[in-house]
Design a protein around this motif. Structure first.
Motif, PDB file in Angstrom:
ATOM      1  N   GLU A 195       0.830  -1.202   0.000  1.00 19.33           N
ATOM      2  CA  GLU A 195       0.000   0.000   0.000  1.00 19.33           C
ATOM      3  C   GLU A 195       0.865   1.252   0.000  1.00 19.33           C
ATOM      4  O   GLU A 195       0.545   2.247  -0.647  1.00 19.33           O
ATOM      5  CB  GLU A 195      -0.932   0.002   1.212  1.00 19.33           C
ATOM      6  CG  GLU A 195      -2.093  -0.985   1.097  1.00 19.33           C
ATOM      7  CD  GLU A 195      -3.029  -0.907   2.294  1.00 19.33           C
ATOM      8  OE1 GLU A 195      -2.723  -0.142   3.231  1.00 19.33           O
ATOM      9  OE2 GLU A 195      -4.043  -1.614   2.307  1.00 19.33           O
ATOM     10  N   GLY A 196       1.984   1.201   0.735  1.00 18.42           N
ATOM     11  CA  GLY A 196       2.876   2.353   0.801  1.00 18.42           C
ATOM     12  C   GLY A 196       3.860   2.414  -0.343  1.00 18.42           C
ATOM     13  O   GLY A 196       4.209   3.500  -0.813  1.00 18.42           O
ATOM     14  N   PHE A 197       4.328   1.243  -0.805  1.00 14.66           N
ATOM     15  CA  PHE A 197       5.350   1.201  -1.853  1.00 14.66           C
ATOM     16  C   PHE A 197       4.770   1.149  -3.258  1.00 14.66           C
ATOM     17  O   PHE A 197       5.468   1.429  -4.228  1.00 14.66           O
ATOM     18  CB  PHE A 197       6.267  -0.003  -1.649  1.00 14.66           C
ATOM     19  CG  PHE A 197       7.049   0.035  -0.365  1.00 14.66           C
ATOM     20  CD1 PHE A 197       7.701   1.190   0.024  1.00 14.66           C
ATOM     21  CD2 PHE A 197       7.140  -1.072   0.451  1.00 14.66           C
ATOM     22  CE1 PHE A 197       8.434   1.232   1.194  1.00 14.66           C
ATOM     23  CE2 PHE A 197       7.870  -1.043   1.619  1.00 14.66           C
ATOM     24  CZ  PHE A 197       8.517   0.118   1.998  1.00 14.66           C
ATOM     25  N   GLY A 198       3.504   0.734  -3.371  1.00 16.62           N
ATOM     26  CA  GLY A 198       2.843   0.731  -4.672  1.00 16.62           C
ATOM     27  C   GLY A 198       3.027  -0.529  -5.480  1.00 16.62           C
ATOM     28  O   GLY A 198       2.111  -0.966  -6.171  1.00 16.62           O
ATOM     29  N   SER A 199       4.214  -1.144  -5.426  1.00 14.94           N
ATOM     30  CA  SER A 199       4.498  -2.334  -6.222  1.00 14.94           C
ATOM     31  C   SER A 199       5.773  -2.961  -5.704  1.00 14.94           C
ATOM     32  O   SER A 199       6.477  -2.393  -4.862  1.00 14.94           O
ATOM     33  CB  SER A 199       4.683  -1.956  -7.708  1.00 14.94           C
ATOM     34  OG  SER A 199       5.846  -1.153  -7.855  1.00 14.94           O
ATOM     35  N   ILE A 200       6.120  -4.148  -6.226  1.00 11.48           N
ATOM     36  CA  ILE A 200       7.365  -4.795  -5.833  1.00 11.48           C
ATOM     37  C   ILE A 200       8.557  -3.950  -6.278  1.00 11.48           C
ATOM     38  O   ILE A 200       9.600  -3.924  -5.608  1.00 11.48           O
ATOM     39  CB  ILE A 200       7.442  -6.230  -6.415  1.00 11.48           C
ATOM     40  CG1 ILE A 200       8.593  -7.013  -5.771  1.00 11.48           C
ATOM     41  CG2 ILE A 200       7.553  -6.197  -7.921  1.00 11.48           C
ATOM     42  CD1 ILE A 200       8.425  -7.297  -4.313  1.00 11.48           C
ATOM     43  N   ASP A 201       8.420  -3.228  -7.394  1.00  8.44           N
ATOM     44  CA  ASP A 201       9.494  -2.329  -7.808  1.00  8.44           C
ATOM     45  C   ASP A 201       9.686  -1.203  -6.792  1.00  8.44           C
ATOM     46  O   ASP A 201      10.816  -0.758  -6.540  1.00  8.44           O
ATOM     47  CB  ASP A 201       9.201  -1.742  -9.190  1.00  8.44           C
ATOM     48  CG  ASP A 201       9.392  -2.769 -10.304  1.00  8.44           C
ATOM     49  OD1 ASP A 201      10.109  -3.755 -10.078  1.00  8.44           O
ATOM     50  OD2 ASP A 201       8.815  -2.568 -11.388  1.00  8.44           O
ATOM     51  N   GLY A 202       8.584  -0.746  -6.224  1.00  6.88           N
ATOM     52  CA  GLY A 202       8.682   0.261  -5.166  1.00  6.88           C
ATOM     53  C   GLY A 202       9.400  -0.268  -3.943  1.00  6.88           C
ATOM     54  O   GLY A 202      10.159   0.452  -3.287  1.00  6.88           O
ATOM     55  N   VAL A 203       9.173  -1.551  -3.626  1.00 11.73           N
ATOM     56  CA  VAL A 203       9.874  -2.181  -2.507  1.00 11.73           C
ATOM     57  C   VAL A 203      11.373  -2.211  -2.775  1.00 11.73           C
ATOM     58  O   VAL A 203      12.196  -1.891  -1.912  1.00 11.73           O
ATOM     59  CB  VAL A 203       9.349  -3.607  -2.262  1.00 11.73           C
ATOM     60  CG1 VAL A 203      10.141  -4.294  -1.149  1.00 11.73           C
ATOM     61  CG2 VAL A 203       7.860  -3.584  -1.911  1.00 11.73           C
ATOM     62  N   LYS A 204      11.753  -2.600  -4.003  1.00  9.05           N
ATOM     63  CA  LYS A 204      13.169  -2.652  -4.363  1.00  9.05           C
ATOM     64  C   LYS A 204      13.819  -1.278  -4.215  1.00  9.05           C
ATOM     65  O   LYS A 204      14.925  -1.143  -3.671  1.00  9.05           O
ATOM     66  CB  LYS A 204      13.328  -3.150  -5.796  1.00  9.05           C
ATOM     67  CG  LYS A 204      12.933  -4.601  -5.996  1.00  9.05           C
ATOM     68  CD  LYS A 204      13.028  -4.995  -7.469  1.00  9.05           C
ATOM     69  CE  LYS A 204      12.594  -6.437  -7.679  1.00  9.05           C
ATOM     70  NZ  LYS A 204      12.657  -6.834  -9.115  1.00  9.05           N
ATOM     71  N   GLN A 205      13.124  -0.264  -4.720  1.00 10.92           N
ATOM     72  CA  GLN A 205      13.658   1.092  -4.644  1.00 10.92           C
ATOM     73  C   GLN A 205      13.830   1.526  -3.187  1.00 10.92           C
ATOM     74  O   GLN A 205      14.879   2.059  -2.800  1.00 10.92           O
ATOM     75  CB  GLN A 205      12.725   2.055  -5.366  1.00 10.92           C
ATOM     76  CG  GLN A 205      13.168   3.514  -5.302  1.00 10.92           C
ATOM     77  CD  GLN A 205      12.175   4.450  -5.974  1.00 10.92           C
ATOM     78  OE1 GLN A 205      11.331   4.023  -6.756  1.00 10.92           O
ATOM     79  NE2 GLN A 205      12.264   5.729  -5.662  1.00 10.92           N
ATOM     80  N   ALA A 206      12.799   1.277  -2.377  1.00  9.85           N
ATOM     81  CA  ALA A 206      12.817   1.740  -0.988  1.00  9.85           C
ATOM     82  C   ALA A 206      13.866   1.013  -0.161  1.00  9.85           C
ATOM     83  O   ALA A 206      14.609   1.642   0.610  1.00  9.85           O
ATOM     84  CB  ALA A 206      11.435   1.560  -0.365  1.00  9.85           C
ATOM     85  N   LYS A 207      13.951  -0.293  -0.292  1.00 15.08           N
ATOM     86  CA  LYS A 207      14.918  -1.055   0.502  1.00 15.08           C
ATOM     87  C   LYS A 207      16.347  -0.716   0.092  1.00 15.08           C
ATOM     88  O   LYS A 207      17.254  -0.642   0.937  1.00 15.08           O
ATOM     89  CB  LYS A 207      14.663  -2.555   0.360  1.00 15.08           C
ATOM     90  CG  LYS A 207      13.304  -3.016   0.866  1.00 15.08           C
ATOM     91  CD  LYS A 207      13.107  -2.713   2.331  1.00 15.08           C
ATOM     92  CE  LYS A 207      11.760  -3.206   2.838  1.00 15.08           C
ATOM     93  NZ  LYS A 207      11.526  -2.857   4.250  1.00 15.08           N
ATOM     94  N   GLY A 208      16.559  -0.495  -1.196  1.00 17.66           N
ATOM     95  CA  GLY A 208      17.894  -0.170  -1.685  1.00 17.66           C
ATOM     96  C   GLY A 208      18.416   1.165  -1.184  1.00 17.66           C
ATOM     97  O   GLY A 208      19.622   1.443  -1.286  1.00 17.66           O
ATOM     98  N   GLU A 209      17.525   1.980  -0.628  1.00 18.70           N
ATOM     99  CA  GLU A 209      17.957   3.270  -0.086  1.00 18.70           C
ATOM    100  C   GLU A 209      18.985   3.106   1.028  1.00 18.70           C
ATOM    101  O   GLU A 209      19.765   4.025   1.310  1.00 18.70           O
ATOM    102  CB  GLU A 209      16.751   4.049   0.445  1.00 18.70           C
ATOM    103  CG  GLU A 209      15.801   4.534  -0.630  1.00 18.70           C
ATOM    104  CD  GLU A 209      14.506   5.091  -0.064  1.00 18.70           C
ATOM    105  OE1 GLU A 209      13.688   5.586  -0.855  1.00 18.70           O
ATOM    106  OE2 GLU A 209      14.307   5.021   1.166  1.00 18.70           O
TER     107      GLU A 209
END
Length: 458
Positions: A195-209
């Motif tokens: 819900e917060g990240f929008g998609s699995i790609d959003g998860v990748k982007q956020a965690k990689g921070e």
């Protein structure tokens, strides 16, 4: 926390220092709290503002409980010194970063979709054999919890192990800049907080921070079984990259000859940079082999040797509500994994229960924050469980219902009804062996089931 005075804090925060009659900017501060009920000696109270509260309304309670000074966004009519800033939440982060920087402690940063708390506990257990370790308590891993952890830093700490969670893009970028780690890992990437990240790609982007907090040449630990693809390439380009994987021999660190005991404890041969050592884990679950490899990579990068890694991993204790195994009676075993739930953690829990004999109970609540993919992801868990043909599959929560439907199980709309059903069947089949695994998101409240079983059968 290190001891400092109000003048130092005002300089560090670029804050306006407001003193009452007779106050001095040399007043010593030795602790910080955001909770009026938890004020310690020489404490600074930070008045945070949330969506549903404004702690400025409760500063008198903090003063009554012993606060020596306040960190606020507006000057208040009270008789204690005040540090006035534009945003107390940002000031909390600044203060945590400043205190941690004064201590100059070698720091590990850990994030991931699941397993990060277990990895944190593993790394802390390994490094504690080498010196004093500051590490995240409980789930203090967000933009409030990380600064509070950093504020506990002291010059006596030999290592810091900081867990970082997030439910939206930008949160880990913020907390990792506060901690400025020497080594960092994304334990894995999976469908969580969609819900917060929008998609699995959003998860990748956020965690990689998390890798953004590393300086050039510092060490990034990467899981070859769960990568960020192009999202991480640029940020990793100038880092020293150490890889781990469950059984991929191309990784720097991997496992072989994995075995699981009848009680669910894993052992494996640890392969690290061409060296080998047999490891026995002190916590249950085959999924923890991957977590152990992640912890190994982090600890080795901080100077531990393989013997210290093996010893630390054997001593890791279960975290409350996270694959916590308890014998309720001679014939009833409870696996309390009720603290939280993501898709990979649910799948791992199913696999773990499948290793046990007798009457096996899969008791699941909803997974949370999965957005429009929620029903499909619950369906995935149900289909993963189906081949095990568990004797009992019970569910709670709207989307979790599909899991019991796929497995010819039983769905409940209240915790009390579910508990009563379990207890009645256990009482009527006391001569059989039962293993009950309880898991779900915090919002599903499955801890109520686990706690009731502990109370009624222990």
């Amino acid at each position: 926390m290190i001891s400092c005075n109000l003048g130092q804090l005002a300089d560090a925060l670029n804050a306006k220092l407001c003193l009452s009659n007779g106050d001095s900017d040399l007043i010593t501060i030795e602790s910080v709290s955001t909770d009026t009920r938890n004020i310690k000696d020489n404490g600074l109270f930070i008045a945070l503002i949330g969506e549903r509260f404004d702690a400025h309304d409760f500063v008198q309670q903090a003063i009554d409980n012993g606060a020596k000074a306040l960190l606020v966004e507006r000057e208040l009519a009270v008789q204690v010194p005040q540090l006035v800033v534009g945003d107390t939440k940002l000031a909390l982060g600044q203060l945590g970063a400043w205190v941690h920087a004064q201590c100059n402690t070698p720091t590990v940063a850990i994030t991931g979709s699941c397993g990060k708390t277990t990895v944190k506990e593993m790394v802390a257990a390994i490094l504690s054999q080498k010196g004093q370790v500051l590490f995240t308590n409980g789930n203090f891993n967000n933009d409030i919890g990380v600064p509070l952890t950093l504020l506990r830093s002291t010059p006596e700490d030999d290592y810091a192990v900081i867990e970082m969670g997030a439910n939206h893009i930008g949160e880990i970028a913020y907390t990792t800049q506060l901690a400025k780690p020497d080594v960092a890992v994304v334990n894995n990437v999976a469908a969580a907080h969609l819900e917060g990240f929008g998609s699995i790609d959003g998860v990748k982007q956020a965690k990689g921070e998390i890798y953004q907090g590393l300086s050039s040449g510092e060490t990034a630990i990467v899981n070859l079984d769960s990568q960020g693809d192009a999202y991480w390439q640029q940020v990793l380009a100038d880092k020293k990259v150490v890889t781990f994987a469950l059984e991929n021999t191309q990784a720097d660190i991997f496992a072989s000859n994995i075995k699981l005991s009848s009680a669910g404890y894993a052992s494996f041969t640890l392969n690290a940079f061409g060296n080998q050592l047999r490891v026995q884990l002190g916590i249950v679950g085959g999924h923890n082999v991957s977590n152990a490899l992640s912890a190994c990579a982090l600890a080795l990068s901080m100077g531990a040797d393989l013997e210290e890694v093996a010893s630390g991993l054997s001593q890791v204790a279960n975290v409350k509500g996270r694959v916590e195994v308890k014998s309720l009676t001679d014939s009833i075993t409870l696996i309390d994994d009720s603290y939280n739930a993501s898709v990979p953690a649910m799948l791992a829990a199913v696999d773990l229960l499948g290793e046990f004999k007798g009457q096996r109970w899969l008791v699941l609540g909803n997974m949370a924050e999965l957005g429009k993919e929620s029903l499909a992801l619950h369906q995935q868990v149900g289909e993963h469980a189906a081949p095990f043909k568990f004797e009992h599959v019970l569910t709670y929560g709207n989307d979790a219902k599909v899991i019991s439907q796929v497995n010819n199980g039983k769905h409940f709309t209240s915790h009390d009804e579910m508990t009563m059903y379990i207890e009645q069947l256990l009482s009527s089949s006391a001569d059989e062996t039962h293993t009950i695994l309880v898991k779900g998101a915090n919002s599903a409240g499955m801890f109520k089931i686990a706690n009731a079983l502990k109370e009624n059968f222990s």
